[in-house]
Design an enzyme around this catalytic site. Structure first.
Site, mmCIF file in Angstrom:
data_model
loop_
_atom_site.group_PDB
_atom_site.id
_atom_site.type_symbol
_atom_site.label_atom_id
_atom_site.label_comp_id
_atom_site.label_asym_id
_atom_site.label_seq_id
_atom_site.Cartn_x
_atom_site.Cartn_y
_atom_site.Cartn_z
ATOM 1 C CG ASN A 65 -1.708 1.286 1.494
ATOM 2 O OD1 ASN A 65 -1.807 2.050 0.431
ATOM 3 N ND2 ASN A 65 -2.302 1.327 2.645
ATOM 4 C CE LYS A 72 -0.181 3.026 4.881
ATOM 5 N NZ LYS A 72 -0.038 3.402 6.021
ATOM 6 C CG HIS A 128 -5.572 1.930 5.252
ATOM 7 N ND1 HIS A 128 -5.324 3.043 6.327
ATOM 8 C CD2 HIS A 128 -4.813 1.037 5.296
ATOM 9 C CE1 HIS A 128 -3.994 2.401 6.491
ATOM 10 N NE2 HIS A 128 -3.648 1.569 6.046
ATOM 11 C CD GLU A 154 -2.638 5.529 6.773
ATOM 12 O OE1 GLU A 154 -2.704 5.577 5.530
ATOM 13 O OE2 GLU A 154 -1.828 4.996 7.634
ATOM 14 C CD GLU A 205 -3.089 -2.387 7.488
ATOM 15 O OE1 GLU A 205 -2.206 -2.322 7.126
ATOM 16 O OE2 GLU A 205 -3.859 -1.272 7.113
ATOM 17 N N GLY A 212 2.813 2.454 10.866
ATOM 18 C CA GLY A 212 3.904 3.539 10.741
ATOM 19 C C GLY A 212 4.400 3.768 11.930
ATOM 20 C CB SER A 233 5.568 -1.857 12.041
ATOM 21 O OG SER A 233 5.355 -0.265 12.387
HETATM 22 P P1 13P Z 1 3.265 0.589 7.851
HETATM 23 O O1 13P Z 1 3.655 -0.889 7.136
HETATM 24 O O2 13P Z 1 3.842 1.653 7.103
HETATM 25 O O3 13P Z 1 3.160 0.443 9.061
HETATM 26 O O4 13P Z 1 1.703 0.634 7.000
HETATM 27 C C1 13P Z 1 0.971 -0.381 7.363
HETATM 28 C C2 13P Z 1 -0.422 -0.122 6.594
HETATM 29 O O5 13P Z 1 -1.235 0.745 7.057
HETATM 30 C C3 13P Z 1 -0.701 -0.662 5.376
HETATM 31 O O6 13P Z 1 -1.838 -0.548 4.712
#
Ligand code: 13P
Length: 256
Positions: free
Chosen positions: A11, A13, A101, A103, A173, A179, A218
């Protein structure tokens, strides 16, 4: 117990212009061989602006990486300024669409209801949703992880029937792990994924055992092998570590 093919999805982003995305996907393909593609399904989810470019590269060079989008609207067309429809994504040969997601839920007001509408729209247009669920740190510390994720699954999958659930992927997640460099332990991730699968069994009986459930948060080359050693974990949804083609290829080659 059915064999579930692992699925590693990047992903990206809001990273990588279309020019950067082309380079990353080409470099990623140089790192991978047939054995890697046999071992797991590989998906990249670039920003909307890069989908067409990445599609063109994948098809021209016959690279067996699936194309994914990061979001979608549930309507086919209309006066929805700034939105992208499932019809538009399907025309780009998009195979997967991330829905719900954290976010999007936390920063853009997505609800269980809109997640469910999007999930069904993706299925209707022949694509597969990657349905994200997960708890905040407060919810985990208050012992509410299991009720949170099972509630998100029930709400998201409301009205999804027949063969459709088999085409869905779920990504667990934990929000506190995204992150932050702080991944869930393989044991904790596996325990929550078992709760998700149990919820899916209540909805879909034996079919639930065919639905792939990824872990995300992560994931790095250094922790992927331990995560994938858990039988409940069927792959990863990767943010930061998928941006670099060498790092992402190391995740895909987690068995090596
Ligand atoms: P990270 O791997 O950067 O922690 O992000 C995970 C994520 O949100 C994947 O959709």
């Amino acid at each position: 117990m059915p064999e579930r093919q692992p699925i590693m999805a990047g992903n990206w982003k809001m990273h990588h212009t279309h020019l950067e995305a082309i380079q990353v996907v080409q470099k990623l393909s140089y790192q991978l061989d047939e054995k890697d593609y046999d071992g797991c399904e590989v998906v990249v989810c670039p920003a909307f602006t890069a989908l067409r470019s990445v599609q063109t590269v994948l098809e021209a060079d016959r690279i067996p990486i699936a194309l994914g989008a990061q979001d979608v609207h549930w309507k086919e067309q209309g006066a929805f300024t700034g939105e992208v429809s499932p019809v538009m994504l399907a025309k780009l040969n998009v195979s997967y669409v991330i829905v719900g997601h954290s976010e999007r839920r936390e920063l853009f007001g997505e609800t269980d209801e809109t997640v469910s509408l999007k999930l069904k729209a993706v299925l209707k247009h022949g694509m597969s949703p990657i349905v994200c669920v997960g708890e905040t740190l407060d919810e985990r510390e208050a012992g509410r992880t299991d009720t949170k994720v099972s509630g998100q699954i029930r709400a998201g999958f409301a009205g999804v029937r027949g063969e459709d659930p088999l085409r869905c992927v779920v990504a667990y997640e934990p929000i506190w792990a995204i992150g932050t460099g702080r991944n869930a332990t393989p044991e904790d991730a596996s325990a929550t994924i078992a709760v998700i699968r149990q919820t899916l069994r209540e909805l879909y009986k034996g079919d639930a055992d065919e639905i792939r459930i990824q872990y995300g948060g992560s994931v790095k080359p250094g922790n992927i092998a331990d995560l994938m050693a858990m039988p409940e974990i069927d792959g990863a949804l990767v943010g930061g570590a998928s941006l670099d083609p060498v790092d992402f290829s190391r995740l895909i080659k987690y068995r090596a």
